[in-house]
Design an enzyme around this catalytic site. Structure first.
Site, PDB file in Angstrom:
ATOM      1  CD1 TRP A 104      -2.342  -2.157   1.562  1.00 48.26           C
ATOM      2  CD2 TRP A 104      -3.073  -0.916  -0.148  1.00 48.26           C
ATOM      3  NE1 TRP A 104      -3.410  -2.809   1.002  1.00 48.26           N
ATOM      4  CE2 TRP A 104      -3.876  -2.076  -0.048  1.00 48.26           C
ATOM      5  CE3 TRP A 104      -3.337   0.003  -1.162  1.00 48.26           C
ATOM      6  CZ2 TRP A 104      -4.943  -2.325  -0.924  1.00 48.26           C
ATOM      7  CZ3 TRP A 104      -4.396  -0.243  -2.033  1.00 48.26           C
ATOM      8  CH2 TRP A 104      -5.180  -1.392  -1.914  1.00 48.26           C
ATOM      9  CG  ASP A 188      -3.147   4.406   4.248  1.00 48.96           C
ATOM     10  OD1 ASP A 188      -4.148   4.231   4.969  1.00 48.96           O
ATOM     11  OD2 ASP A 188      -2.950   3.784   3.187  1.00 48.96           O
ATOM     12  CE  LYS A 212      -8.615  -1.977   4.706  1.00 45.80           C
ATOM     13  NZ  LYS A 212      -8.391  -3.033   3.707  1.00 45.80           N
TER      14      LYS A 212
END
Length: 376
Positions: A104, A188, A212
């Protein structure tokens, strides 16, 4: 019908009480005669929903007033572009630095390269030796004192929990530790957002896809220091310019109304559990149980350097990978779903987010033991 235990990495399990409340309110929210999906985003009902969601999140994370809280669209992947378009020129340099610790953060850095002078401050994409053991790429975190942050950078970006690789920053560095007091941190935090107390006061910005721990796919939570707002590149779309979204309290244009509503219910559920510290205690217990068993046997292996193992995303590999299909088939039959690892790394992965209860982890460990007894 009995619901299976859902170990999906995202979109992931939601708290059952939230789903039940949403079902009860589907056709008529609080006597309004409307579903939330039918409401005007500027009407009094949704304004109440949106404002309460923001305030509950501020309460849960102790977000200071000098930070704007925005509910954005496009997921964390869109923020990979929206962040540099808003922040990369706030110091007039057009430069930003990125720390790479997995899939990511690599994607974030690659996207940011389109918008300015982007450099890699540190990377774990190489083999190394830690605690006397060989570590493969993306299974460890570069020490903070090894980061090379440029003095002219507009920000330094890192992903504090890599969903795919299962690597988590246990502590966030400060600009002072990096020797760059004027360079704000941009984080992030998608995959461990609201799973543990996170102090955003030392950062310039924190963002997280909701799917999430915070709600359904479709809304991204952005917490950005107000003094960083207002420097967007000319190419930044109006709907993604924080200077437009912040003063309108996330209602500059039509936001993802239903996703914000569900996120608001999740925030209230977290409060009812005792807040983020209570969830952290539960998450520690779940992670200790699962890692404890994985470490007790040679039949399974977790590849991540132990001090930076994620509490949320637990990848593991079977010693005999020819058994992978049988493992997944048996898991599905046992009511344990979404355990297949990401295609880029293979193996298995159990994501044990806030809404995944201890009973689910206990059932998983029981299955791991049984499968090993039958195939080991």
């Amino acid at each position: 019908m009995a619901r299976p235990w859902n170990f999906s990495a995202g979109p992931s399990a939601l708290p059952e009480p939230v789903l039940r409340q949403a079902a009860e309110e589907m056709l008529d929210w609080h006597g309004s005669g409307m579903s939330v999906m039918e409401m005007s985003h500027r009407g009094k009902h949704f304004v109440q929903i949106c404002d309460e969601a923001e305030q509950d999140l501020r309460d849960l994370m102790a977000i200071p007033d000098e930070y704007a809280v925005l509910f954005m669209q496009g997921g964390a992947t869109a923020e990979n572009a929206i962040v540099p378009m808003n922040l990369i020129n706030h110091r007039g340099t057009g430069a930003a630095d990125y720390v790479l610790t997995g899939q990511w953060s690599v994607k974030s850095q690659k996207e940011a390269c389109k918008y300015g002078d982007v450099a890699v401050a540190a990377t774990s994409g190489v083999e190394t030796v830690l605690d006397g053991k060989q570590q493969q790429p993306w299974t460890w975190v570069p020490p903070v004192d090894s980061w090379k942050v440029r003095k002219n950078a507009a920000y330094v970006h890192f992903c504090s929990n890599e969903t795919i690789g299962g690597v988590e920053f246990t502590d966030w560095p400060t600009p002072a530790q990096l020797g760059a007091d004027d360079v704000p941190l941009v984080v992030d935090a998608s995959s461990h957002f609201l799973s543990r107390p996170l102090d955003i006061s030392g950062t310039g910005m924190v963002y997280a896809g909701a799917q999430k721990n915070a709600g359904p796919a479709g809304v991204t939570v952005v917490m950005v220091r107000r003094d960083l707002i207002g420097h967007a590149l000319p190419i930044c779309p109006a709907a993604f310019d924080y200077a437009n979204v912040a003063p309108e309290h996330s209602r500059f244009n039509t936001p993802p109304t239903f996703a914000i509503y569900i996120a608001g219910l999740v925030f209230k559920w977290i409060k009812a559990q005792g807040g983020v510290p209570a969830l952290e205690r539960a998450n520690i217990a779940k992670a200790e149980l699962l890692y404890g068993y994985l470490d007790s046997t040679a039949f399974y292996r977790n590849p991540v350097h132990a001090p930076v193992r994620s509490r949320m995303n637990v990848p593991f590999i079977l010693s005999d990978e020819s058994l992978n299909d049988a493992f997944l088939k048996g898991a599905d039959e046992a009511g344990l779903t979404q355990l297949k690892g990401h295609k880029s790394v293979g193996g298995m992965r159990a994501s044990i987010y806030n809404a995944v209860p201890m009973e689910a982890v206990q059932a998983l460990v029981s299955y791991l033991k049984d499968f090993e007894q039958r195939h080991g």
